[in-house]
Write a protein that holds these residues in place. Sequence first.
Motif, PDB file in Angstrom:
ATOM      1  N   LYS A   1       0.799  -1.224   0.000  1.00  0.00           N
ATOM      2  CA  LYS A   1       0.000   0.000   0.000  1.00  0.00           C
ATOM      3  C   LYS A   1       0.829   1.271   0.000  1.00  0.00           C
ATOM      4  O   LYS A   1       0.279   2.355   0.070  1.00  0.00           O
ATOM      5  CB  LYS A   1      -0.957   0.013   1.187  1.00  0.00           C
ATOM      6  N   PHE A   2       2.133   1.178  -0.105  1.00  0.00           N
ATOM      7  CA  PHE A   2       2.978   2.363  -0.071  1.00  0.00           C
ATOM      8  C   PHE A   2       3.775   2.520  -1.352  1.00  0.00           C
ATOM      9  O   PHE A   2       4.231   1.551  -1.936  1.00  0.00           O
ATOM     10  CB  PHE A   2       3.967   2.310   1.095  1.00  0.00           C
ATOM     11  N   ALA A   3       3.960   3.774  -1.762  1.00  0.00           N
ATOM     12  CA  ALA A   3       4.867   4.124  -2.854  1.00  0.00           C
ATOM     13  C   ALA A   3       6.021   4.894  -2.217  1.00  0.00           C
ATOM     14  O   ALA A   3       5.796   5.849  -1.474  1.00  0.00           O
ATOM     15  CB  ALA A   3       4.156   4.993  -3.880  1.00  0.00           C
ATOM     16  N   TYR A   4       7.241   4.450  -2.463  1.00  0.00           N
ATOM     17  CA  TYR A   4       8.431   5.083  -1.908  1.00  0.00           C
ATOM     18  C   TYR A   4       9.111   5.900  -2.993  1.00  0.00           C
ATOM     19  O   TYR A   4       9.317   5.421  -4.106  1.00  0.00           O
ATOM     20  CB  TYR A   4       9.407   4.025  -1.389  1.00  0.00           C
ATOM     21  N   THR A   5       9.483   7.151  -2.661  1.00  0.00           N
ATOM     22  CA  THR A   5      10.181   8.024  -3.595  1.00  0.00           C
ATOM     23  C   THR A   5      11.508   8.442  -2.970  1.00  0.00           C
ATOM     24  O   THR A   5      11.528   8.953  -1.849  1.00  0.00           O
ATOM     25  CB  THR A   5       9.347   9.281  -3.901  1.00  0.00           C
ATOM     26  N   PHE A   6      12.598   8.213  -3.694  1.00  0.00           N
ATOM     27  CA  PHE A   6      13.937   8.600  -3.256  1.00  0.00           C
ATOM     28  C   PHE A   6      14.475   9.613  -4.262  1.00  0.00           C
ATOM     29  O   PHE A   6      14.550   9.318  -5.456  1.00  0.00           O
ATOM     30  CB  PHE A   6      14.862   7.382  -3.218  1.00  0.00           C
ATOM     31  N   ILE A   7      14.855  10.803  -3.781  1.00  0.00           N
ATOM     32  CA  ILE A   7      15.356  11.859  -4.655  1.00  0.00           C
ATOM     33  C   ILE A   7      16.720  12.316  -4.136  1.00  0.00           C
ATOM     34  O   ILE A   7      16.801  13.010  -3.123  1.00  0.00           O
ATOM     35  CB  ILE A   7      14.387  13.066  -4.688  1.00  0.00           C
ATOM     36  N   PRO A   8      17.785  11.918  -4.826  1.00  0.00           N
ATOM     37  CA  PRO A   8      19.105  12.407  -4.419  1.00  0.00           C
ATOM     38  C   PRO A   8      19.250  13.881  -4.792  1.00  0.00           C
ATOM     39  O   PRO A   8      18.811  14.302  -5.863  1.00  0.00           O
ATOM     40  CB  PRO A   8      20.085  11.552  -5.228  1.00  0.00           C
ATOM     41  N   SER A   9      19.819  14.671  -3.885  1.00  0.00           N
ATOM     42  CA  SER A   9      20.048  16.089  -4.163  1.00  0.00           C
ATOM     43  C   SER A   9      21.423  16.475  -3.636  1.00  0.00           C
ATOM     44  O   SER A   9      22.072  15.697  -2.941  1.00  0.00           O
ATOM     45  CB  SER A   9      18.961  16.954  -3.511  1.00  0.00           C
ATOM     46  N   GLY A  10      21.844  17.676  -3.926  1.00  0.00           N
ATOM     47  CA  GLY A  10      23.120  18.163  -3.447  1.00  0.00           C
ATOM     48  C   GLY A  10      23.167  18.317  -1.939  1.00  0.00           C
ATOM     49  O   GLY A  10      24.234  18.338  -1.337  1.00  0.00           O
ATOM     50  N   LEU A  11      22.010  18.415  -1.293  1.00  0.00           N
ATOM     51  CA  LEU A  11      21.937  18.574   0.156  1.00  0.00           C
ATOM     52  C   LEU A  11      21.746  17.258   0.898  1.00  0.00           C
ATOM     53  O   LEU A  11      21.835  17.220   2.117  1.00  0.00           O
ATOM     54  CB  LEU A  11      20.791  19.519   0.522  1.00  0.00           C
ATOM     55  N   GLY A  12      21.447  16.201   0.198  1.00  0.00           N
ATOM     56  CA  GLY A  12      21.197  14.908   0.836  1.00  0.00           C
ATOM     57  C   GLY A  12      20.129  14.147   0.078  1.00  0.00           C
ATOM     58  O   GLY A  12      19.801  14.475  -1.056  1.00  0.00           O
ATOM     59  N   LEU A  13      19.582  13.146   0.726  1.00  0.00           N
ATOM     60  CA  LEU A  13      18.583  12.281   0.105  1.00  0.00           C
ATOM     61  C   LEU A  13      17.192  12.639   0.615  1.00  0.00           C
ATOM     62  O   LEU A  13      16.952  12.647   1.825  1.00  0.00           O
ATOM     63  CB  LEU A  13      18.899  10.816   0.418  1.00  0.00           C
ATOM     64  N   ILE A  14      16.281  12.938  -0.288  1.00  0.00           N
ATOM     65  CA  ILE A  14      14.886  13.206   0.061  1.00  0.00           C
ATOM     66  C   ILE A  14      14.133  11.890  -0.057  1.00  0.00           C
ATOM     67  O   ILE A  14      14.217  11.212  -1.079  1.00  0.00           O
ATOM     68  CB  ILE A  14      14.288  14.269  -0.883  1.00  0.00           C
ATOM     69  N   ILE A  15      13.416  11.525   1.008  1.00  0.00           N
ATOM     70  CA  ILE A  15      12.681  10.257   1.039  1.00  0.00           C
ATOM     71  C   ILE A  15      11.235  10.551   1.417  1.00  0.00           C
ATOM     72  O   ILE A  15      10.964  11.145   2.458  1.00  0.00           O
ATOM     73  CB  ILE A  15      13.285   9.270   2.056  1.00  0.00           C
ATOM     74  N   LYS A  16      10.318  10.116   0.558  1.00  0.00           N
ATOM     75  CA  LYS A  16       8.891  10.310   0.819  1.00  0.00           C
ATOM     76  C   LYS A  16       8.158   8.982   0.656  1.00  0.00           C
ATOM     77  O   LYS A  16       8.519   8.174  -0.182  1.00  0.00           O
ATOM     78  CB  LYS A  16       8.311  11.353  -0.124  1.00  0.00           C
ATOM     79  N   VAL A  17       7.122   8.805   1.464  1.00  0.00           N
ATOM     80  CA  VAL A  17       6.282   7.612   1.402  1.00  0.00           C
ATOM     81  C   VAL A  17       4.846   8.080   1.198  1.00  0.00           C
ATOM     82  O   VAL A  17       4.363   8.934   1.933  1.00  0.00           O
ATOM     83  CB  VAL A  17       6.375   6.788   2.705  1.00  0.00           C
ATOM     84  N   GLU A  18       4.171   7.531   0.191  1.00  0.00           N
ATOM     85  CA  GLU A  18       2.776   7.875  -0.057  1.00  0.00           C
ATOM     86  C   GLU A  18       1.908   6.639   0.155  1.00  0.00           C
ATOM     87  O   GLU A  18       2.221   5.561  -0.341  1.00  0.00           O
ATOM     88  CB  GLU A  18       2.571   8.396  -1.469  1.00  0.00           C
ATOM     89  N   CYS A  19       0.822   6.812   0.887  1.00  0.00           N
ATOM     90  CA  CYS A  19      -0.132   5.733   1.096  1.00  0.00           C
ATOM     91  C   CYS A  19      -1.029   5.643  -0.139  1.00  0.00           C
ATOM     92  O   CYS A  19      -1.668   6.625  -0.526  1.00  0.00           O
ATOM     93  CB  CYS A  19      -0.971   6.008   2.334  1.00  0.00           C
ATOM     94  N   ASP A  20      -1.079   4.472  -0.762  1.00  0.00           N
ATOM     95  CA  ASP A  20      -1.904   4.270  -1.948  1.00  0.00           C
ATOM     96  C   ASP A  20      -3.396   4.211  -1.617  1.00  0.00           C
ATOM     97  O   ASP A  20      -4.225   4.349  -2.504  1.00  0.00           O
ATOM     98  CB  ASP A  20      -1.502   2.986  -2.682  1.00  0.00           C
ATOM     99  N   VAL A  21      -3.727   4.034  -0.347  1.00  0.00           N
ATOM    100  CA  VAL A  21      -5.129   3.940   0.062  1.00  0.00           C
ATOM    101  C   VAL A  21      -5.716   5.337   0.270  1.00  0.00           C
ATOM    102  O   VAL A  21      -6.719   5.699  -0.332  1.00  0.00           O
ATOM    103  CB  VAL A  21      -5.275   3.091   1.340  1.00  0.00           C
ATOM    104  N   CYS A  22      -5.075   6.153   1.130  1.00  0.00           N
ATOM    105  CA  CYS A  22      -5.648   7.458   1.474  1.00  0.00           C
ATOM    106  C   CYS A  22      -4.897   8.631   0.852  1.00  0.00           C
ATOM    107  O   CYS A  22      -5.306   9.775   1.007  1.00  0.00           O
ATOM    108  CB  CYS A  22      -5.702   7.631   2.985  1.00  0.00           C
ATOM    109  N   LYS A  23      -3.777   8.353   0.167  1.00  0.00           N
ATOM    110  CA  LYS A  23      -2.979   9.363  -0.533  1.00  0.00           C
ATOM    111  C   LYS A  23      -2.236  10.334   0.382  1.00  0.00           C
ATOM    112  O   LYS A  23      -1.748  11.366  -0.063  1.00  0.00           O
ATOM    113  CB  LYS A  23      -3.824  10.160  -1.542  1.00  0.00           C
ATOM    114  N   ARG A  24      -2.138  10.031   1.682  1.00  0.00           N
ATOM    115  CA  ARG A  24      -1.335  10.881   2.570  1.00  0.00           C
ATOM    116  C   ARG A  24       0.141  10.706   2.238  1.00  0.00           C
ATOM    117  O   ARG A  24       0.546   9.681   1.709  1.00  0.00           O
ATOM    118  CB  ARG A  24      -1.559  10.503   4.040  1.00  0.00           C
TER     119      ARG A  24
END
Length: 61
Positions: A28-51
């Motif tokens: 039920k989760f989508a994981y997003t990893f975004i490397p940047s010059g300041l570090g790694l951005i990590i986000k998790v989205e719930c596929d059920v409620c979209k939070r």
Amino acid sequence: MVFEITDEMKRKIGKWDSCNSRDVSGAKFAYTFIPSGLGLIIKVECDVCKRLLDLTEDWMN
């Protein structure tokens, strides 16, 4: 690059999670990893409620 979810991140996800999966696989989760010059951005989205949960290190928030 290797993208990992640490035990601390798993605890945060477990505390944040309040939805029941609608999928027989239990996924039920989508994981997003975004490397940047300041570090790694990590986000998790719930596929059920979209939070969205931002697991980026505290200094970047």
